[in-house]
Design a protein around this motif. Structure first.
Motif, PDB file in Angstrom:
ATOM      1  N   ASN A 112     -51.590   2.493 -33.939  1.00 34.12           N
ATOM      2  CA  ASN A 112     -51.705   0.881 -34.071  1.00 34.12           C
ATOM      3  C   ASN A 112     -50.869   0.570 -35.154  1.00 34.12           C
ATOM      4  OD1 ASN A 112     -52.636  -1.789 -34.602  1.00 34.12           O
ATOM      5  ND2 ASN A 112     -54.151  -1.647 -33.333  1.00 34.12           N
ATOM      6  N   LEU A 113     -49.951  -0.366 -35.029  1.00 41.72           N
ATOM      7  CA  LEU A 113     -49.069  -0.994 -36.080  1.00 41.72           C
ATOM      8  C   LEU A 113     -50.006  -1.512 -37.166  1.00 41.72           C
ATOM      9  CD1 LEU A 113     -46.395  -0.703 -36.562  1.00 41.72           C
ATOM     10  CD2 LEU A 113     -45.882  -3.096 -35.962  1.00 41.72           C
ATOM     11  N   ARG A 114     -51.225  -2.324 -36.583  1.00 38.76           N
ATOM     12  CA  ARG A 114     -51.867  -2.925 -37.812  1.00 38.76           C
ATOM     13  C   ARG A 114     -52.759  -2.253 -38.755  1.00 38.76           C
ATOM     14  NH1 ARG A 114     -56.260  -7.614 -36.958  1.00 38.76           N
ATOM     15  NH2 ARG A 114     -57.224  -5.947 -35.635  1.00 38.76           N
ATOM     16  N   ARG A 116     -51.764   1.052 -38.982  1.00 40.87           N
ATOM     17  CA  ARG A 116     -50.993   1.626 -39.909  1.00 40.87           C
ATOM     18  C   ARG A 116     -50.483   1.111 -41.236  1.00 40.87           C
ATOM     19  NH1 ARG A 116     -45.457   2.798 -36.870  1.00 40.87           N
ATOM     20  NH2 ARG A 116     -47.003   3.718 -35.304  1.00 40.87           N
ATOM     21  N   PHE A 117     -50.110  -0.541 -41.062  1.00 36.48           N
ATOM     22  CA  PHE A 117     -49.887  -0.936 -42.378  1.00 36.48           C
ATOM     23  C   PHE A 117     -51.078  -1.196 -43.311  1.00 36.48           C
ATOM     24  CE2 PHE A 117     -45.942  -2.288 -40.371  1.00 36.48           C
ATOM     25  CZ  PHE A 117     -45.193  -2.409 -41.337  1.00 36.48           C
TER      26      PHE A 117
ATOM     27  N   VAL B 260     -49.976  -8.774 -43.307  1.00 39.86           N
ATOM     28  CA  VAL B 260     -50.244  -7.798 -42.131  1.00 39.86           C
ATOM     29  C   VAL B 260     -50.622  -8.632 -40.998  1.00 39.86           C
ATOM     30  CG1 VAL B 260     -51.868  -6.338 -41.541  1.00 39.86           C
ATOM     31  CG2 VAL B 260     -50.860  -6.089 -43.744  1.00 39.86           C
ATOM     32  N   THR B 271     -48.832  -2.992 -29.288  1.00 47.14           N
ATOM     33  CA  THR B 271     -48.448  -2.063 -30.195  1.00 47.14           C
ATOM     34  C   THR B 271     -47.014  -1.352 -29.787  1.00 47.14           C
ATOM     35  OG1 THR B 271     -49.713  -0.412 -29.021  1.00 47.14           O
ATOM     36  CG2 THR B 271     -50.785  -1.229 -30.903  1.00 47.14           C
TER      37      THR B 271
END
Lengths: 299, 276
Positions: A112-114, A116-117, B260, B271
């Motif tokens: 998941n990109l979120r 990950r960040f 974010v 995603t």
């Protein structure tokens, strides 16, 4: 609302569009001047002063090579230089071996990109805290009565507290690896993040093994990040003196620490010569690293 | 193959947790030890639990540290403002390939790579040659040099996401260069400028290696260094350390959480592949 940040731009630029570039050139001269006065000249001054004659309270503007001669013929300085270089190399290699998998995990495993960040920022946050405080925080971890020794003792792994965990070269290198790890993780993370997942999927579909994906796709594509990270960590650990002083106690030395000692005794030309030698060795190391990075691109 | 990959990924998750422990462990131990009782020392075991060292920090140390704290904050605010301003200028000039911007880029890189002790030494010698008093300006000078590359990176990232068509259409509709900048561009990139400034602020707040040879007036990190190397250290130092770490974490959270969330919103919570 926001006209205060560039006040000098308004009267000049509002009249004519042509003058826009001139305004930018004028604005550009400010950071240029700043970097000249507070970066370029100081670095050059170090180089120049290293050739000056030392006096009791400072230096005299008379050319001499004695500062270099004295340093290069001194056994202790030489071993200090070697120790600094060795520490920097070990730190660089260790941060790469440890940091690559952190970057790999963040960039390629976390789906998941979120997340990950968020995880990246959690890992990044300690970097912003005080370097000194983080160095100090190692003392209760590594000391004779520290957390690590107590854990080892109570688990029965050792029968006596290990002394080399603090005030030693080993301790300095572990602490440096921790302090500089983020400089290795970040660039590798960014270069791994730019890899198209489709590329990896295609490789997998074609039957590539895990290690050949790693060796033939990931490592070559991550190479720019690895080189940048290695340069960062190498340069930072070459110039380190606070970690060496605090974690090494008297048992570890570095050129940075010698420079600081020279300055304490007002021996400025010697300090400048030591700094120049340090820079020379550091630049050589960086050039080798960059060359290694470039060779990889040609292949 | 697949299952092996899954096990490996799970192992990496554990590994990442261990790395976080490695990064945060010392800080956590320090924080715990700052709550020692009055007899407590610098290491475990805890001798009682209490706020003794924290009260000592605020009642005894505070007056001693007050000047350094004010000086540190002042330099940090100035560093943040100047670094943000410069980074906007450089990033814009670089984006438009203005003459001079190509010379600035290697200098920004050099600013990032120059060892702190070298810059500090050079600065102190340079000021000595000029017969200037070491002090505020020299300190601010090296702090901006340290903060500028990071602020510049932030601005480059912000401008990369900035759609140049917005700027072009404003100009096509007859807005002047200045008007386009102040009414169109600036409001859009404003959060980016703020984060560049906060970046600079945080870096300056904790900067030590560049400062140590440059000024005789202590900043907080310099005062800490003096306490560490000269005096006998007591757990109130841990309290101070914990406090600065907490403050820094609050700033970092303020810096990144909106980014974010913004990233998340823009992508609609999906995603997709990690393209920036």
């Amino acid at each position: 609302m926001s006209s205060y940040s560039l006040p000098e731009a308004v009267p000049a630029a509002s009249s004519r569009r042509l003058s826009g570039n001139a305004v930018w050139a004028l604005l550009l001269s400010l950071p240029l001047l700043w970097l000249l006065v507070f970066l370029i000249v100081p670095v050059l001054v170090v180089l120049i002063v290293s050739f000056f004659q030392p006096t009791l309270s400072g230096f005299e503007r008379a050319f001499t090579l004695d500062n270099y001669r004295a340093l290069l013929s001194s056994g202790p300085f030489f071993s200090t230089l070697l120790n600094t270089l060795l520490s920097a190399l070990i730190t660089t290699v260790v941060t790469f071996l440890v940091g690559f998998w952190v970057a790999y995990y963040l960039a390629l495993v976390v789906p998941n990109l979120r997340t990950r960040f968020a995880l990246f920022i959690i890992a990044l946050a300690p970097f912003f805290t005080s370097f000194l405080i983080r160095a100090v925080a190692w003392i209760p971890m590594m000391g004779r009565e520290g957390v690590l020794n107590s854990a080892l003792l109570s688990l029965g792994i050792t029968s006596q507290p290990l002394d080399f965990l603090l005030f030693s070269n080993f301790a300095v290198r572990v602490a440096m690896a921790q302090l500089y790890l983020l400089f290795m993780i970040s660039p590798i993370f960014f270069s791994l993040s730019t890899i198209e997942p489709a590329v990896l999927e295609a490789a997998r579909d074609m039957g590539a093994r895990w290690w050949s994906i790693l060796w033939e796709i990931l490592l070559p594509l991550a190479r720019p990040g690895i080189v940048i990270g290695a340069v960062f960590v190498f340069v930072l650990s070459m110039g380190d003196f606070a970690t060496v002083r605090l974690i090494g106690g008297g048992a570890s030395t570095s050129v940075g620490l010698s420079i600081q000692n020279f300055v304490t005794y007002m021996q400025f030309p010697q300090a400048a010569a030591a700094a120049s030698i340090l820079v020379l060795v550091t630049v050589l190391g960086v050039v080798l690293l960059l060359r290694w990075g470039a060779i990889g691109e040609e292949l | 193959m697949r299952t092996r990959g899954r096990w490996f990924n799970r192992f990496l998750g554990l590994y990442f947790a261990l790395i976080l422990l490695f990064l945060y462990g010392p800080i956590l131990v320090m924080a715990v030890l700052s709550f020692q009782g009055p007899q407590g020392g610098m290491t475990f075991p805890m001798r009682g639990v209490g706020l003794h060292w924290w009260t000592r920090l605020f009642e005894v140390r505070a007056s001693e540290l007050q000047e350094a704290i004010i000086r540190t904050l002042l330099v940090a605010v100035e560093t943040g403002a100047i670094a943000a301003l410069f980074s906007v200028v450089i990033a814009f000039a670089y984006r438009r390939r203005l003459p001079g911007s190509s010379a600035l880029l290697p200098m920004v890189l050099l600013a990032l790579m120059t060892p702190g002790i070298l810059l500090g030494l050079g600065m102190s010698l340079w000021w000595r040659i000029l017969n200037f008093q070491p002090g505020h300006l020299a300190l601010l000078g090296v702090h901006v040099v340290w903060a500028l590359p990071f602020a510049f990176l932030v601005m480059i990232a912000v401008l990369n996401r900035f759609d140049p068509r917005v700027e072009e259409s404003a100009r096509d509709l007859g807005a002047s260069e200045a008007r386009t900048f102040f009414e169109i561009v600036l409001p859009i990139i404003w959060p980016g400028i703020l984060s560049a400034a906060l970046f600079g602020f945080t870096l300056s707040l904790n900067e030590f290696e560049r400062s140590v040879l440059v000024t005789s007036q202590n900043t907080l990190p310099l005062q800490l260094w003096a306490m560490l190397t000269v005096q006998i250290i007591e757990p109130d130092l841990y309290a101070l350390g914990t406090l600065t770490v907490l403050i820094t974490f609050v700033i970092v959270a303020a810096l990144f959480i909106p980014t974010v969330i913004g990233q998340f919103r823009r992508l609609g919570g999906a995603t997709p592949p990690s393209e920036e």
